[in-house]
Design a protein around this motif. Structure first.
Motif, mmCIF file in Angstrom:
data_model
loop_
_atom_site.group_PDB
_atom_site.id
_atom_site.type_symbol
_atom_site.label_atom_id
_atom_site.label_comp_id
_atom_site.label_asym_id
_atom_site.label_seq_id
_atom_site.Cartn_x
_atom_site.Cartn_y
_atom_site.Cartn_z
ATOM 1 N N ILE A 159 24.885 22.629 40.286
ATOM 2 C CA ILE A 159 26.233 22.418 39.773
ATOM 3 C C ILE A 159 26.606 20.942 39.952
ATOM 4 N N PRO A 160 26.892 20.190 38.884
ATOM 5 C CA PRO A 160 27.236 18.770 39.017
ATOM 6 C C PRO A 160 28.671 18.583 39.499
ATOM 7 N N ASP A 161 28.991 17.376 39.878
ATOM 8 C CA ASP A 161 30.346 17.038 40.291
ATOM 9 C C ASP A 161 31.317 17.315 39.138
ATOM 10 N N GLY A 162 32.423 17.961 39.445
ATOM 11 C CA GLY A 162 33.404 18.283 38.422
ATOM 12 C C GLY A 162 33.218 19.637 37.783
ATOM 13 N N ALA A 163 32.109 20.298 38.064
ATOM 14 C CA ALA A 163 31.858 21.636 37.523
ATOM 15 C C ALA A 163 32.038 22.666 38.628
ATOM 16 N N ARG A 164 32.209 23.918 38.228
ATOM 17 C CA ARG A 164 32.461 24.984 39.190
ATOM 18 C C ARG A 164 31.790 26.264 38.717
ATOM 19 N N GLY A 165 31.030 26.873 39.615
ATOM 20 C CA GLY A 165 30.479 28.187 39.357
ATOM 21 C C GLY A 165 31.254 29.228 40.149
ATOM 22 N N ARG A 166 31.281 30.434 39.652
ATOM 23 C CA ARG A 166 31.994 31.513 40.346
ATOM 24 C C ARG A 166 31.277 32.825 40.081
ATOM 25 N N CYS A 167 31.045 33.570 41.150
ATOM 26 C CA CYS A 167 30.457 34.905 41.043
ATOM 27 C C CYS A 167 31.404 35.907 41.691
ATOM 28 N N THR A 168 31.611 37.032 41.037
ATOM 29 C CA THR A 168 32.444 38.088 41.604
ATOM 30 C C THR A 168 31.686 39.405 41.571
ATOM 31 N N ASN A 169 31.902 40.192 42.598
ATOM 32 C CA ASN A 169 31.354 41.538 42.681
ATOM 33 C C ASN A 169 32.513 42.478 42.981
ATOM 34 N N THR A 170 32.792 43.415 42.096
ATOM 35 C CA THR A 170 33.882 44.358 42.299
ATOM 36 C C THR A 170 33.338 45.781 42.343
ATOM 37 N N PHE A 171 33.975 46.600 43.166
ATOM 38 C CA PHE A 171 33.572 47.990 43.350
ATOM 39 C C PHE A 171 34.801 48.885 43.259
ATOM 40 N N ASP A 172 34.662 50.011 42.595
ATOM 41 C CA ASP A 172 35.689 51.045 42.644
ATOM 42 C C ASP A 172 35.014 52.395 42.517
ATOM 43 N N PHE A 173 35.777 53.441 42.780
ATOM 44 C CA PHE A 173 35.241 54.796 42.765
ATOM 45 C C PHE A 173 36.012 55.629 41.748
ATOM 46 N N THR A 174 35.282 56.315 40.879
ATOM 47 C CA THR A 174 35.912 57.177 39.894
ATOM 48 C C THR A 174 36.709 58.264 40.608
ATOM 49 N N GLY A 175 37.994 58.406 40.246
ATOM 50 C CA GLY A 175 38.851 59.411 40.855
ATOM 51 C C GLY A 175 39.576 58.949 42.095
ATOM 52 N N ALA A 176 39.402 57.681 42.492
ATOM 53 C CA ALA A 176 40.082 57.157 43.679
ATOM 54 C C ALA A 176 40.810 55.872 43.301
ATOM 55 N N PRO A 177 41.997 55.638 43.867
ATOM 56 C CA PRO A 177 42.730 54.412 43.532
ATOM 57 C C PRO A 177 42.144 53.197 44.220
ATOM 58 N N GLY A 178 42.445 52.033 43.675
ATOM 59 C CA GLY A 178 42.073 50.783 44.335
ATOM 60 C C GLY A 178 40.724 50.253 43.915
ATOM 61 N N GLN A 179 40.537 48.975 44.198
ATOM 62 C CA GLN A 179 39.297 48.277 43.874
ATOM 63 C C GLN A 179 39.001 47.278 44.972
ATOM 64 N N THR A 180 37.734 47.153 45.350
ATOM 65 C CA THR A 180 37.309 46.169 46.329
ATOM 66 C C THR A 180 36.634 45.019 45.587
ATOM 67 N N ALA A 181 37.116 43.802 45.812
ATOM 68 C CA ALA A 181 36.609 42.651 45.064
ATOM 69 C C ALA A 181 36.142 41.553 46.010
ATOM 70 N N TYR A 182 35.053 40.897 45.639
ATOM 71 C CA TYR A 182 34.466 39.809 46.405
ATOM 72 C C TYR A 182 34.244 38.634 45.468
ATOM 73 N N ALA A 183 34.707 37.445 45.854
ATOM 74 C CA ALA A 183 34.552 36.259 45.016
ATOM 75 C C ALA A 183 33.815 35.173 45.788
ATOM 76 N N ILE A 184 32.851 34.545 45.133
ATOM 77 C CA ILE A 184 32.064 33.476 45.726
ATOM 78 C C ILE A 184 32.159 32.255 44.816
ATOM 79 N N ALA A 185 32.629 31.128 45.373
ATOM 80 C CA ALA A 185 32.787 29.891 44.608
ATOM 81 C C ALA A 185 31.599 28.974 44.858
ATOM 82 N N LEU A 186 31.116 28.372 43.781
ATOM 83 C CA LEU A 186 30.000 27.432 43.836
ATOM 84 C C LEU A 186 30.478 26.123 43.216
ATOM 85 N N ASP A 187 31.161 25.320 44.003
ATOM 86 C CA ASP A 187 31.738 24.066 43.515
ATOM 87 C C ASP A 187 30.707 22.948 43.543
ATOM 88 N N GLY A 188 30.749 22.089 42.506
ATOM 89 C CA GLY A 188 29.867 20.936 42.491
ATOM 90 C C GLY A 188 30.443 19.790 43.300
#
Length: 203
Positions: A110-139
């Motif tokens: 990732i060069p200077d001035g650019a930004r990468g981002r990865c997210t992983n989200t989980f939820d369960f059918t029939g249950a409320p709510g969502q669990t989310a994870y975010a990872i930033a890859l800044d240059g």
């Protein structure tokens, strides 16, 4: 070969993130995956595999087509990749489970001035709510990365049955798109790896 792996396993280092009613000794005697469906640009048909180990707490999901890149010669389909996985889990009655943290490993350029981002989200059918994870890859950065993310909110699979459908959506993108940048497999291991800590509890 480009591979993304997901592991579900207990971790003593994440004790502070565990809910108060979590017990590391609570694990069903029977856990297995009875169905998997995949959809997304990061996991074309036949490019992913899911396995669970004998401990009932380690799941391995491998993707053989998962690379994000920007810059000259690339197009919109290259700038963002995702994979939606639907996992039908079967286990002993009287239990529910949740994901608690992710540790993601791979390679980024990732060069200077650019930004990468990865997210992983989980939820369960029939249950409320969502669990989310975010990872930033800044240059600027170039080389392997190993980054951990914890959620603000933890959701649990429904009680009252012996199966639960867990939905996972993993996606990565890079911006701006005119600069040459890359999120890909680790050049040594040949894979992107996501370790996901999971907890079981009695309903």
């Amino acid at each position: 070969m480009k591979i993304l792996q997901l592991f579900l396993l207990p971790s003593l280092t994440l004790a502070a993130a565990l809910p108060t009613d979590f017990s590391p000794t609570v694990v069903p005697s029977h856990v297995r995956i009875v169905g998997v469906s995949l959809l997304g640009s990061g996991c074309p048909a036949g490019s992913a595999d899911v396995q669970i180990d004998a401990t009932k707490s380690l799941m391995e999901i491998t993707f053989s087509e998962y690379i994000i890149q920007t810059g000259p010669g690339t197009r919109a389909a290259d700038w963002r990749k995702n994979c939606k996985l639907t996992l039908n889990m079967e286990f002993d009655s009287g239990f529910q489970f949740s994901t608690l943290a992710t540790d993601m490993k791979g390679f980024a350029q990732i060069p200077d001035g650019a930004r990468g981002r990865c997210t992983n989200t989980f939820d369960f059918t029939g249950a409320p709510g969502q669990t989310a994870y975010a990872i930033a890859l800044d240059g600027p950065r170039e080389g392997p990365f190993d980054l951990t993310a914890s959620p603000d909110i933890v959701s649990w699979s429904p009680c009252g049955g012996q199966t639960a459908i867990m939905n996972m959506n993993t996606q990565c993108n890079i911006s701006p798109t005119q600069q040459q940048a890359l999120i890909a497999v680790d050049r040594i291991s040949g894979k992107i790896t996501v370790f996901v800590n999971i907890a079981w509890r009695h309903c």
